[in-house]
Design an enzyme around this catalytic site. Structure first.
Site, PDB file in Angstrom:
ATOM      1  N   ILE A  80     -23.642 -23.770 -43.230  1.00 46.70           N
ATOM      2  CA  ILE A  80     -24.134 -22.678 -42.391  1.00 46.70           C
ATOM      3  C   ILE A  80     -23.077 -22.256 -41.376  1.00 46.70           C
ATOM      4  O   ILE A  80     -22.248 -23.064 -40.960  1.00 46.70           O
ATOM      5  CB  ILE A  80     -25.457 -23.110 -41.691  1.00 46.70           C
ATOM      6  CG1 ILE A  80     -26.269 -21.910 -41.206  1.00 46.70           C
ATOM      7  CG2 ILE A  80     -25.188 -24.114 -40.569  1.00 46.70           C
ATOM      8  CD1 ILE A  80     -27.716 -22.260 -40.847  1.00 46.70           C
ATOM      9  N   CYS A  81     -23.089 -20.978 -41.004  1.00 47.55           N
ATOM     10  CA  CYS A  81     -22.272 -20.450 -39.911  1.00 47.55           C
ATOM     11  C   CYS A  81     -23.157 -19.470 -39.142  1.00 47.55           C
ATOM     12  O   CYS A  81     -24.377 -19.624 -39.128  1.00 47.55           O
ATOM     13  CB  CYS A  81     -20.985 -19.810 -40.425  1.00 47.55           C
ATOM     14  SG  CYS A  81     -21.239 -18.316 -41.416  1.00 47.55           S
ATOM     15  N   ARG A  82     -22.600 -18.473 -38.498  1.00 46.67           N
ATOM     16  CA  ARG A  82     -23.421 -17.542 -37.725  1.00 46.67           C
ATOM     17  C   ARG A  82     -24.214 -16.614 -38.634  1.00 46.67           C
ATOM     18  O   ARG A  82     -25.417 -16.434 -38.463  1.00 46.67           O
ATOM     19  CB  ARG A  82     -22.564 -16.726 -36.751  1.00 46.67           C
ATOM     20  CG  ARG A  82     -23.399 -15.826 -35.832  1.00 46.67           C
ATOM     21  CD  ARG A  82     -22.563 -15.134 -34.779  1.00 46.67           C
ATOM     22  NE  ARG A  82     -21.531 -14.298 -35.365  1.00 46.67           N
ATOM     23  CZ  ARG A  82     -21.693 -13.046 -35.739  1.00 46.67           C
ATOM     24  NH1 ARG A  82     -22.846 -12.450 -35.602  1.00 46.67           N
ATOM     25  NH2 ARG A  82     -20.696 -12.368 -36.263  1.00 46.67           N
TER      26      ARG A  82
ATOM     27  N   MET B  94     -27.044 -18.999 -39.044  1.00 44.40           N
ATOM     28  CA  MET B  94     -27.842 -19.418 -37.900  1.00 44.40           C
ATOM     29  C   MET B  94     -28.660 -18.258 -37.328  1.00 44.40           C
ATOM     30  O   MET B  94     -29.710 -18.482 -36.730  1.00 44.40           O
ATOM     31  CB  MET B  94     -26.954 -20.016 -36.804  1.00 44.40           C
ATOM     32  CG  MET B  94     -26.546 -21.453 -37.055  1.00 44.40           C
ATOM     33  SD  MET B  94     -27.940 -22.611 -37.228  1.00 44.40           S
ATOM     34  CE  MET B  94     -28.720 -22.494 -35.612  1.00 44.40           C
TER      35      MET B  94
END
Length: 107
Positions: A58-60, A86
Site C-alpha cells: 500500500i501507498c497513498r 491509504m
C-alpha cells in the site's frame, strides 16, 4: 503471485500490509497492521518483508505500491497492490493510527 489488485474492503482491519510511503506520510497515519519500508529502501530490506501470501502493498493512492508490486513480483515474491491506497483505506472506514500523537490522517 497475483497481478490482480485487491481493495481495502477485501482486507481485514488488522491485515498485515507493506506500506511503501515516506516517513512523514507514515507518521501522519497508517494501517494498524502495516510494516513500513519506504519504496526506495525495499530492495535493501527484503529480509524485513512480512510473511503474508500474497502480501498486500500500500501507498497513498496506489502508484508507488504498484511499482513495488511489479518489482517484488519480478523477484518472485507473492504480492498484490492495494487499489486506491491509504486514501481508499481511510475513506472506506478502515482504522488509521498515528505515530505522531496527533489525530491520524492520510497525507
Amino acid at each position: 503471485m497475483s497481478d490482480q489488485p485487491t481493495t481495502p474492503q477485501a482486507l481485514t482491519d488488522d491485515a498485515v500490509v507493506l506500506d511503501v510511503r515516506e516517513q512523514d506520510e507514515w507518521d501522519a497515519g497508517h494501517a494498524p497492521g502495516a510494516v513500513h519500508i519506504p519504496l526506495a529502501e525495499v530492495p535493501n530490506r527484503l529480509d524485513e518483508l512480512p510473511d503474508a501470501e500474497p502480501l498486500p502493498v500500500i501507498c497513498r493512492s496506489g502508484g508507488r505500491s504498484g511499482r513495488a508490486v511489479q518489482w517484488l513480483s519480478a523477484q518472485g515474491y507473492p504480492v498484490v497492490n492495494v487499489e486506491g491506497g491509504m486514501q481508499a483505506w481511510a475513506q472506506g472506514g478502515k482504522p488509521v493510527v498515528s505515530d505522531s500523537g496527533k489525530e491520524p490522517e492520510v497525507i
